[in-house]
Design a protein around this motif. Structure first.
Motif, PDB file in Angstrom:
ATOM      1  N   ALA A 166       0.799  -1.035  -0.062  1.00 43.24           N
ATOM      2  CA  ALA A 166      -0.063   0.004   0.011  1.00 43.24           C
ATOM      3  C   ALA A 166       0.789   1.136   0.056  1.00 43.24           C
ATOM      4  N   ALA A 167       2.019   1.385   1.063  1.00 45.01           N
ATOM      5  CA  ALA A 167       2.937   2.337   0.855  1.00 45.01           C
ATOM      6  C   ALA A 167       3.526   2.518  -0.597  1.00 45.01           C
ATOM      7  N   THR A 168       3.784   1.229  -0.975  1.00 47.95           N
ATOM      8  CA  THR A 168       4.655   1.495  -2.509  1.00 47.95           C
ATOM      9  C   THR A 168       3.617   1.911  -3.513  1.00 47.95           C
ATOM     10  N   ASN A 169       2.419   1.773  -3.552  1.00 45.62           N
ATOM     11  CA  ASN A 169       1.477   2.053  -4.522  1.00 45.62           C
ATOM     12  C   ASN A 169       1.301   3.557  -4.074  1.00 45.62           C
ATOM     13  N   ASP A 170       1.086   4.016  -2.874  1.00 53.82           N
ATOM     14  CA  ASP A 170       0.859   5.364  -2.730  1.00 53.82           C
ATOM     15  C   ASP A 170       1.620   5.946  -3.076  1.00 53.82           C
ATOM     16  N   ALA A 171       3.096   5.709  -2.860  1.00 49.99           N
ATOM     17  CA  ALA A 171       4.331   6.726  -3.286  1.00 49.99           C
ATOM     18  C   ALA A 171       4.400   6.734  -4.908  1.00 49.99           C
ATOM     19  N   ALA A 172       3.957   5.869  -5.415  1.00 44.55           N
ATOM     20  CA  ALA A 172       4.116   5.644  -6.870  1.00 44.55           C
ATOM     21  C   ALA A 172       2.901   6.522  -7.366  1.00 44.55           C
ATOM     22  N   ALA A 173       1.801   6.570  -6.824  1.00 41.81           N
ATOM     23  CA  ALA A 173       0.702   7.228  -7.115  1.00 41.81           C
ATOM     24  C   ALA A 173       1.090   8.703  -7.103  1.00 41.81           C
ATOM     25  N   SER A 174       1.597   9.066  -5.884  1.00 40.64           N
ATOM     26  CA  SER A 174       1.973  10.413  -5.640  1.00 40.64           C
ATOM     27  C   SER A 174       3.059  11.036  -6.539  1.00 40.64           C
ATOM     28  N   ALA A 175       3.931  10.149  -7.155  1.00 43.04           N
ATOM     29  CA  ALA A 175       5.181  10.616  -7.855  1.00 43.04           C
ATOM     30  C   ALA A 175       4.421  10.980  -9.202  1.00 43.04           C
ATOM     31  N   ASP A 176       3.640   9.813  -9.634  1.00 41.18           N
ATOM     32  CA  ASP A 176       2.926  10.147 -11.140  1.00 41.18           C
ATOM     33  C   ASP A 176       2.278  11.390 -10.946  1.00 41.18           C
ATOM     34  N   ALA A 177       1.516  11.754  -9.894  1.00 42.74           N
ATOM     35  CA  ALA A 177       0.755  12.992  -9.764  1.00 42.74           C
ATOM     36  C   ALA A 177       1.707  14.191  -9.970  1.00 42.74           C
ATOM     37  N   ALA A 178       2.674  14.098  -9.078  1.00 44.96           N
ATOM     38  CA  ALA A 178       3.681  15.157  -9.429  1.00 44.96           C
ATOM     39  C   ALA A 178       4.373  15.491 -10.543  1.00 44.96           C
ATOM     40  N   LEU A 179       4.678  14.234 -11.441  1.00 44.06           N
ATOM     41  CA  LEU A 179       5.161  14.378 -12.741  1.00 44.06           C
ATOM     42  C   LEU A 179       4.212  14.832 -13.531  1.00 44.06           C
ATOM     43  N   ASN A 180       2.936  14.730 -13.416  1.00 47.75           N
ATOM     44  CA  ASN A 180       1.753  15.185 -14.136  1.00 47.75           C
ATOM     45  C   ASN A 180       1.622  16.569 -14.059  1.00 47.75           C
ATOM     46  N   ALA A 181       1.739  16.973 -12.807  1.00 47.46           N
ATOM     47  CA  ALA A 181       1.517  18.420 -12.517  1.00 47.46           C
ATOM     48  C   ALA A 181       2.884  19.285 -13.115  1.00 47.46           C
ATOM     49  N   ALA A 182       3.869  18.682 -12.982  1.00 48.65           N
ATOM     50  CA  ALA A 182       5.126  19.224 -13.364  1.00 48.65           C
ATOM     51  C   ALA A 182       4.921  19.243 -15.009  1.00 48.65           C
ATOM     52  N   GLY A 183       4.770  18.240 -15.710  1.00 50.40           N
ATOM     53  CA  GLY A 183       4.383  18.599 -16.989  1.00 50.40           C
ATOM     54  C   GLY A 183       3.381  19.391 -17.569  1.00 50.40           C
ATOM     55  N   ASN A 184       2.223  19.576 -16.754  1.00 49.08           N
ATOM     56  CA  ASN A 184       1.471  20.630 -16.999  1.00 49.08           C
ATOM     57  C   ASN A 184       1.763  21.870 -16.975  1.00 49.08           C
ATOM     58  N   ALA A 185       2.603  22.079 -15.932  1.00 43.50           N
ATOM     59  CA  ALA A 185       3.258  23.364 -15.613  1.00 43.50           C
ATOM     60  C   ALA A 185       4.140  23.938 -16.667  1.00 43.50           C
ATOM     61  N   VAL A 186       4.802  22.982 -17.336  1.00 42.08           N
ATOM     62  CA  VAL A 186       6.123  23.090 -18.557  1.00 42.08           C
ATOM     63  C   VAL A 186       5.013  23.336 -19.652  1.00 42.08           C
ATOM     64  N   ASP A 187       4.189  22.751 -20.012  1.00 38.52           N
ATOM     65  CA  ASP A 187       3.249  23.006 -20.833  1.00 38.52           C
ATOM     66  C   ASP A 187       2.304  24.361 -21.093  1.00 38.52           C
ATOM     67  N   ASN A 188       2.319  24.789 -19.888  1.00 41.32           N
ATOM     68  CA  ASN A 188       1.462  26.067 -19.582  1.00 41.32           C
ATOM     69  C   ASN A 188       2.447  26.983 -19.789  1.00 41.32           C
ATOM     70  N   ALA A 189       3.604  26.898 -19.472  1.00 38.36           N
ATOM     71  CA  ALA A 189       4.556  28.048 -19.597  1.00 38.36           C
ATOM     72  C   ALA A 189       4.898  27.953 -21.096  1.00 38.36           C
ATOM     73  N   GLY A 190       4.990  26.898 -21.735  1.00 40.94           N
ATOM     74  CA  GLY A 190       5.161  26.930 -23.468  1.00 40.94           C
ATOM     75  C   GLY A 190       3.853  27.551 -23.850  1.00 40.94           C
ATOM     76  N   ASN A 191       2.615  27.510 -23.468  1.00 37.01           N
ATOM     77  CA  ASN A 191       1.539  28.258 -24.025  1.00 37.01           C
ATOM     78  C   ASN A 191       1.774  29.632 -23.864  1.00 37.01           C
ATOM     79  N   ALA A 192       2.115  30.017 -22.657  1.00 39.39           N
ATOM     80  CA  ALA A 192       2.543  31.502 -22.238  1.00 39.39           C
ATOM     81  C   ALA A 192       3.263  31.995 -23.156  1.00 39.39           C
ATOM     82  N   VAL A 193       4.430  31.337 -23.655  1.00 36.90           N
ATOM     83  CA  VAL A 193       5.519  32.094 -24.448  1.00 36.90           C
ATOM     84  C   VAL A 193       4.962  32.190 -25.559  1.00 36.90           C
TER      85      VAL A 193
END
Length: 81
Positions: free
Chosen positions: A42-69
């Motif tokens: 359960a802890a491993t799955n939670d950590a993996a899900a959290s890491a995936d969510a963080a990576l998705n958020a970072a990817g979205n932030a990069v996409d948003n920055a690119g769109n702003a440029v």
């Protein structure tokens, strides 16, 4: 001879009790190990899900920055036309 038979009977009962206790201890240990495995999974799955969510958020932030440029470049281009 009767004392020997009684002694043997008492020892047999004692061994039977020890075996039951050993079986119970083994079952308890298995239950604890299974619970620990479930907790680790359960802890491993939670950590993996959290890491995936963080990576998705970072990817979205990069996409948003690119769109702003892109938007800024379009704005500059439109202003010069």
């Amino acid at each position: 001879m009767k004392k020997v038979a009684v002694t043997v009977a008492v020892l047999a009962l004692g061994l039977a009790a020890c075996q039951k206790a050993a079986d119970t201890n083994a079952a308890n240990e298995t239950a604890v190990e299974n619970s620990a495995d479930a907790d680790v999974n359960a802890a491993t799955n939670d950590a993996a899900a959290s890491a995936d969510a963080a990576l998705n958020a970072a990817g979205n932030a990069v996409d948003n920055a690119g769109n702003a440029v892109d938007n800024a470049a379009n704005t500059v281009s439109n202003a010069t036309n």
